[in-house]
Design a protein around this motif. Structure first.
Motif, PDB file in Angstrom:
ATOM      1  N   GLU A 175      35.531  34.128  21.962  1.00  0.00           N
ATOM      2  CA  GLU A 175      36.960  34.325  22.237  1.00  0.00           C
ATOM      3  C   GLU A 175      37.226  35.748  22.708  1.00  0.00           C
ATOM      4  N   LYS A 176      36.469  36.718  22.160  1.00  0.00           N
ATOM      5  CA  LYS A 176      36.634  38.117  22.598  1.00  0.00           C
ATOM      6  C   LYS A 176      36.196  38.269  24.052  1.00  0.00           C
ATOM      7  N   GLN A 177      35.079  37.647  24.423  1.00  0.00           N
ATOM      8  CA  GLN A 177      34.619  37.720  25.813  1.00  0.00           C
ATOM      9  C   GLN A 177      35.633  37.082  26.754  1.00  0.00           C
ATOM     10  N   ARG A 178      36.230  35.973  26.334  1.00  0.00           N
ATOM     11  CA  ARG A 178      37.257  35.323  27.146  1.00  0.00           C
ATOM     12  C   ARG A 178      38.460  36.251  27.325  1.00  0.00           C
ATOM     13  N   ARG A 179      38.868  36.897  26.240  1.00  0.00           N
ATOM     14  CA  ARG A 179      40.014  37.808  26.284  1.00  0.00           C
ATOM     15  C   ARG A 179      39.729  39.005  27.178  1.00  0.00           C
ATOM     16  N   ASP A 180      38.537  39.590  27.031  1.00  0.00           N
ATOM     17  CA  ASP A 180      38.167  40.747  27.849  1.00  0.00           C
ATOM     18  C   ASP A 180      38.053  40.361  29.327  1.00  0.00           C
ATOM     19  N   PHE A 181      37.500  39.180  29.581  1.00  0.00           N
ATOM     20  CA  PHE A 181      37.350  38.697  30.956  1.00  0.00           C
ATOM     21  C   PHE A 181      38.724  38.539  31.617  1.00  0.00           C
ATOM     22  N   LEU A 182      39.645  37.891  30.923  1.00  0.00           N
ATOM     23  CA  LEU A 182      40.961  37.625  31.489  1.00  0.00           C
ATOM     24  C   LEU A 182      41.865  38.857  31.522  1.00  0.00           C
ATOM     25  N   SER A 183      41.495  39.900  30.758  1.00  0.00           N
ATOM     26  CA  SER A 183      42.319  41.110  30.765  1.00  0.00           C
ATOM     27  C   SER A 183      42.391  41.725  32.165  1.00  0.00           C
ATOM     28  N   GLU A 184      41.315  41.570  32.949  1.00  0.00           N
ATOM     29  CA  GLU A 184      41.336  42.106  34.313  1.00  0.00           C
ATOM     30  C   GLU A 184      42.424  41.431  35.135  1.00  0.00           C
ATOM     31  N   ALA A 185      42.589  40.123  34.926  1.00  0.00           N
ATOM     32  CA  ALA A 185      43.651  39.409  35.645  1.00  0.00           C
ATOM     33  C   ALA A 185      45.024  39.862  35.167  1.00  0.00           C
ATOM     34  N   SER A 186      45.164  40.139  33.863  1.00  0.00           N
ATOM     35  CA  SER A 186      46.443  40.625  33.328  1.00  0.00           C
ATOM     36  C   SER A 186      46.825  41.956  33.950  1.00  0.00           C
ATOM     37  N   ILE A 187      45.829  42.770  34.267  1.00  0.00           N
ATOM     38  CA  ILE A 187      46.082  44.068  34.897  1.00  0.00           C
ATOM     39  C   ILE A 187      46.354  43.884  36.389  1.00  0.00           C
ATOM     40  N   MET A 188      45.441  43.198  37.063  1.00  0.00           N
ATOM     41  CA  MET A 188      45.530  43.027  38.515  1.00  0.00           C
ATOM     42  C   MET A 188      46.822  42.330  38.922  1.00  0.00           C
ATOM     43  N   GLY A 189      47.276  41.379  38.090  1.00  0.00           N
ATOM     44  CA  GLY A 189      48.470  40.618  38.405  1.00  0.00           C
ATOM     45  C   GLY A 189      49.739  41.446  38.421  1.00  0.00           C
ATOM     46  N   GLN A 190      49.682  42.665  37.883  1.00  0.00           N
ATOM     47  CA  GLN A 190      50.851  43.541  37.882  1.00  0.00           C
ATOM     48  C   GLN A 190      50.987  44.337  39.173  1.00  0.00           C
ATOM     49  N   PHE A 191      49.964  44.291  40.020  1.00  0.00           N
ATOM     50  CA  PHE A 191      49.941  45.132  41.216  1.00  0.00           C
ATOM     51  C   PHE A 191      50.248  44.316  42.472  1.00  0.00           C
ATOM     52  N   ASP A 192      50.960  44.941  43.379  1.00  0.00           N
ATOM     53  CA  ASP A 192      51.282  44.313  44.653  1.00  0.00           C
ATOM     54  C   ASP A 192      51.299  45.388  45.733  1.00  0.00           C
ATOM     55  N   HIS A 193      50.148  45.585  46.372  1.00  0.00           N
ATOM     56  CA  HIS A 193      50.012  46.651  47.372  1.00  0.00           C
ATOM     57  C   HIS A 193      48.905  46.249  48.348  1.00  0.00           C
ATOM     58  N   PRO A 194      49.052  46.569  49.630  1.00  0.00           N
ATOM     59  CA  PRO A 194      48.043  46.156  50.622  1.00  0.00           C
ATOM     60  C   PRO A 194      46.677  46.792  50.428  1.00  0.00           C
ATOM     61  N   ASN A 195      46.581  47.855  49.624  1.00  0.00           N
ATOM     62  CA  ASN A 195      45.285  48.498  49.380  1.00  0.00           C
ATOM     63  C   ASN A 195      44.797  48.306  47.943  1.00  0.00           C
ATOM     64  N   ILE A 196      45.360  47.284  47.281  1.00  0.00           N
ATOM     65  CA  ILE A 196      44.887  46.872  45.959  1.00  0.00           C
ATOM     66  C   ILE A 196      44.476  45.410  46.067  1.00  0.00           C
ATOM     67  N   ILE A 197      43.312  45.078  45.520  1.00  0.00           N
ATOM     68  CA  ILE A 197      42.838  43.700  45.601  1.00  0.00           C
ATOM     69  C   ILE A 197      43.881  42.755  44.999  1.00  0.00           C
ATOM     70  N   ARG A 198      44.160  41.647  45.692  1.00  0.00           N
ATOM     71  CA  ARG A 198      45.249  40.752  45.286  1.00  0.00           C
ATOM     72  C   ARG A 198      44.732  39.612  44.399  1.00  0.00           C
ATOM     73  N   LEU A 199      45.415  39.426  43.284  1.00  0.00           N
ATOM     74  CA  LEU A 199      45.104  38.308  42.400  1.00  0.00           C
ATOM     75  C   LEU A 199      45.825  37.065  42.890  1.00  0.00           C
ATOM     76  N   GLU A 200      45.082  35.984  43.098  1.00  0.00           N
ATOM     77  CA  GLU A 200      45.695  34.713  43.469  1.00  0.00           C
ATOM     78  C   GLU A 200      46.105  33.926  42.232  1.00  0.00           C
ATOM     79  N   GLY A 201      45.308  34.026  41.171  1.00  0.00           N
ATOM     80  CA  GLY A 201      45.645  33.325  39.940  1.00  0.00           C
ATOM     81  C   GLY A 201      44.430  33.155  39.045  1.00  0.00           C
ATOM     82  N   VAL A 202      44.609  32.386  37.978  1.00  0.00           N
ATOM     83  CA  VAL A 202      43.527  32.165  37.011  1.00  0.00           C
ATOM     84  C   VAL A 202      43.431  30.674  36.688  1.00  0.00           C
TER      85      VAL A 202
END
Length: 490
Positions: A175-202
């Motif tokens: 469960e910790k590995q799942r949480r740590d893995f998905l934390s990147e999406a929680s961070i990336m999903g807050q950003f919206d800029h043409p020079n930041i990698i875009r999250l499509e979803g999970v």
């Protein structure tokens, strides 16, 4: 409903950090960004309206629901909780509480996923759930810390099909590995800029947990530059650097500190647009054990990290600026390894003694000066990312400013003396970091240093050395021998 909170018992002239969330009939909301306040020298501090005993009203969602300010931490009887920080340095942004007034941040602020009581709520807030049936995995393109990285296609209802990168979590995860893995999406999903990698979803509702991002055709910037050594003009390289700086300005404005900015963590698409990536909270920096220097707080990528971050783990946007200077050096040198074969301890010692990387070959003077500005020992002396973007914009508008080159190049500074004292052709190739071409020279009949006086560009093409950057390095070294009167002899 209440819309104010008075905080008593605070010490005058002290800095506190508060976090706020709403409480409605539906339960508790999520915490907002940190609000840092410095008390005045008066006896009482409250948050509020300057016309009353300091009461501040906050409205959200068009005024439908009023927020109750719940103070996450404060001092009682001299005891400090985890959210209260030591007083910041003068060069860092701070919110001052004076005469009962406070200026709240107007821009959007990054929210750390670990501030959530329920980590899954962070995913729901910042990442869109995608049905697994919308994804078609095509091929494996790499390996991440948690599992495979693949390319594939994403087809959402009423939208056109697009290419995507798919990070998957390997089977048997905790469960910790799942949480740590998905934390990147929680961070990336807050950003919206043409020079930041875009999250499509999970994808979290099936056994195979996945993070879906836009696909970057040319992969990581460091390997891309090494593959195309010498094939881009200086103005193209500056354009890449400008994009990276723009992305970092956006992150800095959101109060996000990357901590691992390096060319390996920049991705490049088919239009040569560079995007900042790698927002994982848990990282394996490199397979090379020499790449990271282990401290009590975890691993640090020494060659890219500011001195204060190495010594005191003081990571700020200013330490990201230091790292950006190293990225500049990587880009202009077409993916050269910073500090070459120096050990991590030697790098730390050299930096402390004032050593800075010399200019790469054919580096414009203005770019190397900007690198040196990023590597100022005092972080308050380093430029801000907004200033860096402005400088690069001016260079792009005035390309003639890039024509004045530095008088020496990095590889010459590091190896010129070695080149003048080598005894064999093989030693010479190693000295200029072109050892991969030993067999090419041998097969073409070049076995002695003296024979190299006949080498020219067309001859290098014949023996299979076609990359412009590599040709330039070899021919410049031959000229260097002749200039110093060594005549390719010891």
């Amino acid at each position: 409903r209440l819309n104010s909170m008075t905080v008593d018992g605070l010490k005058p002239g002290t800095t506190y950090v508060f976090r706020v969330r709403a409480h409605t009939d539906g339960g508790y909301g999520t915490y907002g960004g940190e609000i840092e306040l410095e008390t005045s020298h008066e006896d009482m501090l409250a948050i509020g309206d300057p016309n009353q005993p300091t009461i501040l009203a906050v409205s959200i969602a068009g005024g439908i629901v009023l927020l109750i300010f719940l103070v996450a931490c404060f001092v009682i009887s001299g005891r400090h909780c985890g959210y209260i920080k030591a007083k910041q340095d003068p060069d860092e942004e701070k919110m001052h509480f004076q005469h009962g007034r406070v200026k709240l941040p107007g821009s959007r602020t990054y929210v750390h996923p670990h501030t959530y009581e329920d980590p899954n709520q962070a995913i729901r807030d910042f990442a869109k759930e995608i049905d697994a049936s919308s994804i078609r995995i095509e091929r494996v393109i790499g390996a991440g810390e948690f599992g495979e990285v693949c390319s594939g296609r994403l087809k959402l209802p009423s939208k056109r099909e697009i290419c995507v990168a798919i990070k998957s979590l390997k089977a048997g995860y905790s469960e910790k590995q799942r949480r740590d893995f998905l934390s990147e999406a929680s961070i990336m999903g807050q950003f919206d800029h043409p020079n930041i990698i875009r999250l499509e979803g999970v994808v979290t509702k099936c056994k195979l947990v996945m993070i879906i991002t836009e696909f970057m055709e040319n992969g990581s910037l460091d390997s891309f530059l090494r593959k195309h050594d010498g094939q881009f003009t200086m103005i193209q390289l500056v354009g890449m650097l400008r994009g990276i700086a723009s992305g970092m300005k956006y992150l800095s404005d959101m109060n996000y500190v990357h901590r691992d900015l390096a060319a390996r963590n920049i991705l490049v698409n088919s239009n040569l647009v560079c995007k900042v990536s790698d927002f994982g909270l848990s990282r394996v920096l490199e397979d090379d054990p020499e790449a990271a220097y282990t401290t009590r707080g975890g691993k640090i990528p020494i060659r890219w990290t500011a001195p204060e971050a190495i010594a005191y783990r003081k990571f700020t946007s200013a330490s990201d600026v230091w790292s950006y200077g190293i990225v500049m050096w990587e880009v202009v040198s077409f993916g050269e390894r910073p500090y070459w074969e120096m050990s991590n301890q030697d790098v730390i010692k050299a930096i402390d003694e004032g050593y800075r990387l010399p200019a790469p070959m054919d580096c414009p003077l203005v770019l190397h000066q900007l690198m040196l500005d990023c590597w100022e020992k005092a972080r308050s002396d380093r430029p801000k990312f907004g200033q860096i973007v402005n400088i690069l914009d001016k260079l792009i508008r005035n390309p003639s400013s890039l024509k004045q080159l530095t008088q020496s190049s990095a590889w010459q500074d590091a190896n010129a003396q070695d080149c003048l004292t080598v005894a064999t052709l093989e030693e010479w190739l190693d000295a200029i970091k072109m050892g991969q071409y030993k067999e090419n020279f041998s097969a073409a009949g070049y076995v002695t240093l003296e024979s190299l006086i006949y080498v020219n560009g067309s001859e290098l093409n014949k023996i299979g050395i076609t990359l412009p950057g590599h040709q330039k390095r070899i021919l410049s070294s031959v000229q260097n021998f002749q200039t110093h009167g060594a005549h390719l002899q010891v």
